[in-house]
Design a protein around this motif. Structure first.
Motif, PDB file in Angstrom:
ATOM      1  N   SER A 135      -1.220   3.197   2.985  1.00 34.33           N
ATOM      2  CA  SER A 135      -0.235   2.722   3.961  1.00 34.33           C
ATOM      3  C   SER A 135      -0.802   1.682   4.915  1.00 34.33           C
ATOM      4  O   SER A 135      -0.049   0.960   5.572  1.00 34.33           O
ATOM      5  N   ASP A 136      -2.125   1.595   4.983  1.00 34.14           N
ATOM      6  CA  ASP A 136      -2.760   0.652   5.918  1.00 34.14           C
ATOM      7  C   ASP A 136      -3.253  -0.624   5.257  1.00 34.14           C
ATOM      8  O   ASP A 136      -3.742  -1.531   5.938  1.00 34.14           O
ATOM      9  N   LEU A 176       4.193  -2.202  -2.623  1.00 35.65           N
ATOM     10  CA  LEU A 176       3.475  -2.292  -1.354  1.00 35.65           C
ATOM     11  C   LEU A 176       3.464  -3.708  -0.780  1.00 35.65           C
ATOM     12  O   LEU A 176       2.931  -3.938   0.303  1.00 35.65           O
TER      13      LEU A 176
END
Length: 362
Positions: A198-199, A223
């Motif tokens: 997620s980062d 993503l």
């Protein structure tokens, strides 16, 4: 056969069938387990594969054996699945063993090692070449038993904010990559970074990292990496495939009826084909979309490939000296790989190369 004898025989057979069915049903106990996974639900092929596996087991046992999957973070963090299964917090877990290479570098052989095997070779080596037996011998130290899960196929080399023209361009480059691949890149001058999925996007966007590898076109597209790092490199030499596994707490596995163990093994084969087939279907159109949206495909330069290959073999020699499981798995893999590559060069490569050349003429 005379009519009277036929009727007598048929009657006996019918009676046996009537008696046998309840007996079989009674031998199948009702079991309900939980499965932690390393995947968010958004990864519909990896998490979806775990769901498919559990569904198949329920179907084959008339819902007597039910395993409920949970996404990463719902029961335990995604990178703590092995620990949860080992301790008995959950009975089962779906994960990638190379996440736990810090516990034992030999864990990497479960999933993939840099410059190791391709997808079909991994299936053959683990199922028919003794690889899975060696992995399970290692996993006894962690109170676990493994069956094969899904496989992503060959992965991409990742997204780079700037072009890599030679090995020198990697020096000082901050690359999101884990495991043995990160160790190898550090030895040629790159700086591996541990960044959660997620980062990755914000880290690339801000320039906190210069590059990141994930999986392949279908998952990478989700993503949005193409928006912040346009150079898309191949091949992912550290992941010529990525083999997942379903882990079972060893004590719980040994308590299962043999019929259930056989059903689990059958479901694992079904899972492998389901995941691989889906990735092969979805990756091709996803790659086209990424290119249309600005991705620039680049092959890693030859000096990068050859330097990393040399460093990889040096690392394996070092690890084999002090780690018995690593040494056994490495030797088993390379013994198999030599003959496999020779055979594939004759048949598979010959056919594939011709068909790829003819692709635009169809």
């Amino acid at each position: 056969m005379k009519r009277r004898e036929f009727l007598r025989t048929a009657g006996v057979t019918a009676a046996a069938t009537t008696i046998a069915a309840p007996a079989i049903a009674q031998s199948m106990p009702e079991i309900k387990w939980r499965m932690a996974t390393s995947w968010p639900k958004s990864l519909d092929t990896l998490y979806g594969g775990a769901e498919h596996f559990c569904k198949r087991i329920a179907e084959m046992t008339d819902n007597k054996f039910q395993i409920t999957p949970f996404a990463a973070g719902e029961l335990v963090p995604g990178l703590q699945v092995l620990d949860a299964v080992q301790s008995g917090t959950v009975e089962a877990g779906n994960t990638a063993l190379y996440y736990y290479w810090g516990k034992d570098p030999a864990m990497a052989f479960g999933t993939v090692v840099p410059f190791g095997l391709n997808t079909r070779q991994t299936l053959s080596w683990q199922l028919a070449g003794g690889g899975l037996d060696l992995i399970n011998d290692m996993l006894k130290d962690y109170n676990c038993h493994a069956v094969m899960g899904g496989n992503t196929g060959a992965q991409m080399g990742g997204w780079f904010r700037k072009e890599v023209k030679s090995l020198d361009d990697l020096k000082g480059m901050k690359i999101r990559i884990a495991g043995l691949g990160g160790t190898i890149l550090s030895r040629v001058g790159a700086v591996p970074q541990q960044v959660a999925a997620s980062d990755i996007y914000p880290a690339l966007e801000k320039g906190t990292i210069d590059a990141a590898e994930w999986v392949g076109p279908y998952d990478d597209e989700k993503l949005g990496f193409v928006k912040v790092a346009k150079y898309y490199y191949y091949p992912g030499w550290w992941e010529g495939n990525a083999q997942g596994h379903t882990l079972f707490n060893l004590a719980k596995w040994n308590e299962l009826p043999k019929s259930y163990q056989h059903i689990v093994n059958s479901a694992s084969h079904d899972l492998w084909t389901w995941v691989m087939a889906k990735y092969d279907i979805v990756n091709a159109p996803a790659l086209k979309r990424l290119v249309n949206n600005g991705a620039v495909l680049r092959a890693f330069p030859q000096d990068v490939m050859e330097s990393c290959y040399k460093v990889t073999n040096e690392l394996y020699a070092e690890l084999s000296k002090n780690n018995k499981h690593f040494a056994k798995l490495h030797q088993s893999m390379i013994d198999y790989r030599g003959d496999s590559l020779a055979w594939n060069q004759v048949a598979e490569l010959g056919f594939d190369s011709f068909m790829m050349r003819m692709r635009t003429r169809s």
